[in-house]
Write a protein that holds these residues in place. Structure first.
Motif: not given
Length: 142
Positions: A55-57, A82-85, A94-95, A135-136
């Protein structure tokens, strides 16, 4: 009069005014309520990705350790990387959590997204001076 051995007036301990004490209590209660609401929001978001895998958020700016906590919640639900920006174009935090070694991914991501940061044992965090589109594009290519 100044007591012997003193050079100025005697100071007495001051207690906060009742209004200050009341405002501090209200502020603490509001912070606790905001934290509970944020946790509920993260749980709802995580539930949307149940079993989704990777998942990318990309989100609006989150406060404090919100990026890490959201990433943790979603990764547990999704079962993959999982990547959260969190932030705005040019200023993302980011994490990244992954069940596999993330070191090569983080190095490539930092190079590609003008990022800084790192981690180990399946978790990394940092910042990236890039756009949401970049990022995407990066994650679409891996």
């Amino acid at each position: 009069a100044v007591p012997p051995g003193r050079t100025g007036p005697v100071r007495q301990a001051h207690r906060p005014l009742p209004a200050v004490t009341r405002l501090q209590s209200e502020l603490t209660a509001l912070k606790e309520k905001a934290a509970r609401l944020e946790e509920q929001s993260f749980a709802r978001i995580a539930a949307q990705y149940d079993g989704a895998g990777d998942v990318l958020l990309i989100t609006d700016p989150l406060e404090g350790d919100g990026v890490r906590r959201l990433c943790d919640a979603v990764s547990k639900s999704a079962g993959g990387r999982c990547a959260v920006f969190s932030g705005t174009d040019g200023a993302y935090r980011y994490a990244l959590i992954s069940p596999s070694d993330i070191s090569p991914l983080v190095k490539a991501m930092n190079r590609s997204l003008s990022g800084r940061g790192g981690g180990r044992n399946g978790f990394a965090q940092g910042s990236a001076a890039c756009t949401a589109e970049a990022i995407r594009a990066f994650f679409a290519g891996i």
